[in-house]
Design a protein around this motif. Structure first.
Motif, PDB file in Angstrom:
ATOM      1  N   GLU A   1       0.827  -1.205   0.000  1.00 57.63           N
ATOM      2  CA  GLU A   1       0.000   0.000   0.000  1.00 57.63           C
ATOM      3  C   GLU A   1       0.862   1.257   0.000  1.00 57.63           C
ATOM      4  OE1 GLU A   1      -3.081   1.704   3.144  1.00 57.63           O
ATOM      5  OE2 GLU A   1      -3.701  -0.261   2.345  1.00 57.63           O
ATOM      6  N   ASN A   2       1.932   1.256   0.786  1.00 55.24           N
ATOM      7  CA  ASN A   2       2.836   2.411   0.808  1.00 55.24           C
ATOM      8  C   ASN A   2       3.464   2.648  -0.562  1.00 55.24           C
ATOM      9  OD1 ASN A   2       2.404   3.048   3.486  1.00 55.24           O
ATOM     10  ND2 ASN A   2       4.069   1.760   4.211  1.00 55.24           N
ATOM     11  N   LEU A   3       3.868   1.585  -1.218  1.00 57.66           N
ATOM     12  CA  LEU A   3       4.438   1.718  -2.565  1.00 57.66           C
ATOM     13  C   LEU A   3       3.374   2.200  -3.543  1.00 57.66           C
ATOM     14  CD1 LEU A   3       6.806   1.441  -4.503  1.00 57.66           C
ATOM     15  CD2 LEU A   3       6.204  -0.969  -4.791  1.00 57.66           C
ATOM     16  N   MET A   4       2.160   1.668  -3.425  1.00 59.22           N
ATOM     17  CA  MET A   4       1.085   2.081  -4.340  1.00 59.22           C
ATOM     18  C   MET A   4       0.770   3.569  -4.202  1.00 59.22           C
ATOM     19  SD  MET A   4       0.059  -0.059  -6.580  1.00 59.22           S
ATOM     20  CE  MET A   4      -1.348   0.866  -7.159  1.00 59.22           C
ATOM     21  N   ARG A   5       0.885   4.122  -3.010  1.00 58.65           N
ATOM     22  CA  ARG A   5       0.651   5.566  -2.846  1.00 58.65           C
ATOM     23  C   ARG A   5       1.590   6.366  -3.741  1.00 58.65           C
ATOM     24  NH1 ARG A   5       0.468   4.600   2.919  1.00 58.65           N
ATOM     25  NH2 ARG A   5      -1.674   4.229   3.455  1.00 58.65           N
ATOM     26  N   LEU A   6       2.840   5.946  -3.798  1.00 59.09           N
ATOM     27  CA  LEU A   6       3.811   6.596  -4.677  1.00 59.09           C
ATOM     28  C   LEU A   6       3.438   6.352  -6.133  1.00 59.09           C
ATOM     29  CD1 LEU A   6       6.534   8.008  -5.342  1.00 59.09           C
ATOM     30  CD2 LEU A   6       7.603   5.763  -5.102  1.00 59.09           C
ATOM     31  N   LEU A   7       3.075   5.126  -6.460  1.00 60.41           N
ATOM     32  CA  LEU A   7       2.763   4.773  -7.844  1.00 60.41           C
ATOM     33  C   LEU A   7       1.517   5.502  -8.347  1.00 60.41           C
ATOM     34  CD1 LEU A   7       3.514   0.933  -7.736  1.00 60.41           C
ATOM     35  CD2 LEU A   7       5.070   2.837  -8.215  1.00 60.41           C
ATOM     36  N   TRP A   8       0.514   5.683  -7.496  1.00 60.92           N
ATOM     37  CA  TRP A   8      -0.682   6.428  -7.902  1.00 60.92           C
ATOM     38  C   TRP A   8      -0.316   7.862  -8.278  1.00 60.92           C
ATOM     39  CZ3 TRP A   8      -3.173   3.481  -3.463  1.00 60.92           C
ATOM     40  CH2 TRP A   8      -3.954   2.420  -3.941  1.00 60.92           C
ATOM     41  N   ARG A   9       0.636   8.446  -7.563  1.00 56.86           N
ATOM     42  CA  ARG A   9       1.080   9.810  -7.908  1.00 56.86           C
ATOM     43  C   ARG A   9       1.787   9.823  -9.258  1.00 56.86           C
ATOM     44  NH1 ARG A   9       3.039  10.310  -2.404  1.00 56.86           N
ATOM     45  NH2 ARG A   9       5.105  10.059  -3.250  1.00 56.86           N
ATOM     46  N   LEU A  10       2.544   8.774  -9.549  1.00 58.93           N
ATOM     47  CA  LEU A  10       3.311   8.722 -10.792  1.00 58.93           C
ATOM     48  C   LEU A  10       2.426   8.396 -11.999  1.00 58.93           C
ATOM     49  CD1 LEU A  10       6.496   6.806  -9.581  1.00 58.93           C
ATOM     50  CD2 LEU A  10       6.274   9.263 -10.029  1.00 58.93           C
ATOM     51  N   GLY A  11       1.453   7.530 -11.833  1.00 57.37           N
ATOM     52  CA  GLY A  11       0.544   7.164 -12.918  1.00 57.37           C
ATOM     53  C   GLY A  11       1.119   6.112 -13.851  1.00 57.37           C
ATOM     54  N   SER A  12       2.064   6.499 -14.680  1.00 62.21           N
ATOM     55  CA  SER A  12       2.742   5.593 -15.608  1.00 62.21           C
ATOM     56  C   SER A  12       4.236   5.833 -15.400  1.00 62.21           C
ATOM     57  CB  SER A  12       2.319   5.933 -17.032  1.00 62.21           C
ATOM     58  OG  SER A  12       2.927   5.069 -17.948  1.00 62.21           O
ATOM     59  N   PHE A  13       5.033   4.755 -15.307  1.00 57.20           N
ATOM     60  CA  PHE A  13       6.406   4.943 -14.832  1.00 57.20           C
ATOM     61  C   PHE A  13       7.296   3.771 -15.190  1.00 57.20           C
ATOM     62  CE2 PHE A  13       3.444   3.312 -11.782  1.00 57.20           C
ATOM     63  CZ  PHE A  13       4.001   2.096 -11.442  1.00 57.20           C
ATOM     64  N   TYR A  14       8.578   3.990 -15.020  1.00 56.12           N
ATOM     65  CA  TYR A  14       9.607   2.956 -15.147  1.00 56.12           C
ATOM     66  C   TYR A  14      10.169   2.706 -13.751  1.00 56.12           C
ATOM     67  CZ  TYR A  14       9.504   4.267 -20.084  1.00 56.12           C
ATOM     68  OH  TYR A  14       9.103   4.526 -21.360  1.00 56.12           O
ATOM     69  N   LEU A  15      10.897   1.623 -13.585  1.00 48.44           N
ATOM     70  CA  LEU A  15      11.520   1.300 -12.304  1.00 48.44           C
ATOM     71  C   LEU A  15      12.420   2.445 -11.838  1.00 48.44           C
ATOM     72  CD1 LEU A  15      12.082  -0.650  -9.985  1.00 48.44           C
ATOM     73  CD2 LEU A  15      13.807  -1.745 -11.412  1.00 48.44           C
ATOM     74  N   LYS A  16      13.169   3.045 -12.766  1.00 53.79           N
ATOM     75  CA  LYS A  16      14.066   4.149 -12.381  1.00 53.79           C
ATOM     76  C   LYS A  16      13.288   5.337 -11.811  1.00 53.79           C
ATOM     77  CE  LYS A  16      14.498   6.454 -16.885  1.00 53.79           C
ATOM     78  NZ  LYS A  16      13.840   7.686 -16.557  1.00 53.79           N
ATOM     79  N   ASP A  17      12.072   5.575 -12.321  1.00 55.89           N
ATOM     80  CA  ASP A  17      11.231   6.673 -11.801  1.00 55.89           C
ATOM     81  C   ASP A  17      10.866   6.422 -10.347  1.00 55.89           C
ATOM     82  OD1 ASP A  17      11.196   7.884 -14.352  1.00 55.89           O
ATOM     83  OD2 ASP A  17       9.435   6.711 -14.946  1.00 55.89           O
ATOM     84  N   ILE A  18      10.566   5.169 -10.035  1.00 55.39           N
ATOM     85  CA  ILE A  18      10.214   4.808  -8.660  1.00 55.39           C
ATOM     86  C   ILE A  18      11.412   5.045  -7.746  1.00 55.39           C
ATOM     87  CG2 ILE A  18       9.505   2.939  -7.114  1.00 55.39           C
ATOM     88  CD1 ILE A  18       8.168   1.641  -9.590  1.00 55.39           C
ATOM     89  N   MET A  19      12.555   4.585  -8.187  1.00 55.88           N
ATOM     90  CA  MET A  19      13.771   4.715  -7.371  1.00 55.88           C
ATOM     91  C   MET A  19      14.111   6.198  -7.137  1.00 55.88           C
ATOM     92  SD  MET A  19      14.204   1.635  -6.667  1.00 55.88           S
ATOM     93  CE  MET A  19      15.635   1.848  -5.624  1.00 55.88           C
ATOM     94  N   GLU A  20      13.891   7.040  -8.133  1.00 58.27           N
ATOM     95  CA  GLU A  20      14.168   8.478  -7.993  1.00 58.27           C
ATOM     96  C   GLU A  20      13.181   9.146  -7.037  1.00 58.27           C
ATOM     97  OE1 GLU A  20      13.996  10.046 -11.954  1.00 58.27           O
ATOM     98  OE2 GLU A  20      15.873   9.071 -12.557  1.00 58.27           O
ATOM     99  N   GLN A  21      11.912   8.759  -7.125  1.00 58.68           N
ATOM    100  CA  GLN A  21      10.854   9.413  -6.350  1.00 58.68           C
ATOM    101  C   GLN A  21      10.657   8.847  -4.945  1.00 58.68           C
ATOM    102  OE1 GLN A  21       8.961  12.088  -7.340  1.00 58.68           O
ATOM    103  NE2 GLN A  21      10.296  12.204  -9.117  1.00 58.68           N
ATOM    104  N   HIS A  22      11.162   7.648  -4.697  1.00 57.00           N
ATOM    105  CA  HIS A  22      10.950   7.008  -3.396  1.00 57.00           C
ATOM    106  C   HIS A  22      11.667   7.802  -2.306  1.00 57.00           C
ATOM    107  CE1 HIS A  22      10.479   3.967  -0.346  1.00 57.00           C
ATOM    108  NE2 HIS A  22       9.724   3.274  -1.182  1.00 57.00           N
ATOM    109  N   PRO A  23      10.970   8.071  -1.197  1.00 56.04           N
ATOM    110  CA  PRO A  23      11.619   8.810  -0.095  1.00 56.04           C
ATOM    111  C   PRO A  23      12.692   7.962   0.587  1.00 56.04           C
ATOM    112  CG  PRO A  23       9.415   8.094   0.543  1.00 56.04           C
ATOM    113  CD  PRO A  23       9.580   7.736  -0.899  1.00 56.04           C
TER     114      PRO A  23
ATOM    115  N   TYR B   1      -9.681   1.836  -4.961  1.00 52.06           N
ATOM    116  CA  TYR B   1      -9.093   1.201  -3.777  1.00 52.06           C
ATOM    117  C   TYR B   1      -9.670   1.811  -2.502  1.00 52.06           C
ATOM    118  CZ  TYR B   1      -5.701  -0.810  -0.581  1.00 52.06           C
ATOM    119  OH  TYR B   1      -5.113  -1.504   0.454  1.00 52.06           O
ATOM    120  N   ARG B   2      -9.838   3.117  -2.493  1.00 52.17           N
ATOM    121  CA  ARG B   2     -10.421   3.809  -1.329  1.00 52.17           C
ATOM    122  C   ARG B   2     -11.830   3.283  -1.059  1.00 52.17           C
ATOM    123  NH1 ARG B   2     -10.457   9.924  -2.199  1.00 52.17           N
ATOM    124  NH2 ARG B   2      -8.236   9.595  -2.046  1.00 52.17           N
ATOM    125  N   LYS B   3     -12.614   3.147  -2.123  1.00 50.64           N
ATOM    126  CA  LYS B   3     -13.981   2.630  -1.978  1.00 50.64           C
ATOM    127  C   LYS B   3     -13.957   1.191  -1.455  1.00 50.64           C
ATOM    128  CE  LYS B   3     -18.220   1.953  -4.591  1.00 50.64           C
ATOM    129  NZ  LYS B   3     -18.876   2.084  -5.888  1.00 50.64           N
TER     130      LYS B   3
END
Length: 156
Positions: A11-33, A75-77
């Motif tokens: 769920e924590n990872l999905m919160r980041l992914l929902w903000r990104l929308g469409s992405f590559y693995l490198k995008d996740i690594m850059e944006q992850h806190p 998911y919220r619903k």
């Protein structure tokens, strides 16, 4: 589409992914806190999220582009429905009562919500029909019942 439960880490990872929308693995690594997880750990979670139906992939050369399949609103619903069914007997009234009792929502918040919702209820917007039960006073409910009885008698 059936929505599956997520673990806390997913769920924590999905919160980041929902903000990104469409992405590559490198995008996740850059944006992850910080502290950033290892790339293999993120890859494992991505595979799990694909299996659970939350993500899809599109191969672009040698890398994958990931796409969200379950919007955050769905998911919220899903979560709220699960919470309602499992802990509040499916009753919105019980949820609101609990939130007031636990000081999660104040009387002022509820009044603001009620005043914003009243016009939508009066227009008979279907998504706000549930609010009649929660927000109407006993007198208003009785008036509503009396009106229905009156209409029924007029038809006869």
């Amino acid at each position: 589409m059936k929505i599956n439960h997520l673990t806390s880490a997913e769920e924590n990872l999905m919160r980041l992914l929902w903000r990104l929308g469409s992405f590559y693995l490198k995008d996740i690594m850059e944006q992850h806190p910080e502290p950033k997880p290892h790339q293999n750990t993120v890859s494992t979670y991505l595979k799990i999220l694909i299996e659970k139906g939350y993500l899809s992939t599109e191969k672009e050369g040698r890398i994958f582009r990931y796409h969200i399949m379950v919007p955050v609103e769905n998911y919220r619903k899903f979560l709220l429905t699960q919470l309602s069914d499992n802990f509040f007997n499916g009753s919105g009234k019980e949820i609101i009562s609990f939130m007031i009792h636990e000081h999660v929502i104040s009387a002022e918040d509820l009044n603001d919500f009620n005043s914003n919702l009243k016009p939508a209820i009066q227009k008979k917007e279907p998504e706000f029909e549930y609010a009649n039960e929660v927000l109407n006073t006993k007198k208003e409910k009785k008036k509503s019942k009396d009106k229905k009885k009156k209409k029924k008698k007029e038809k006869e």
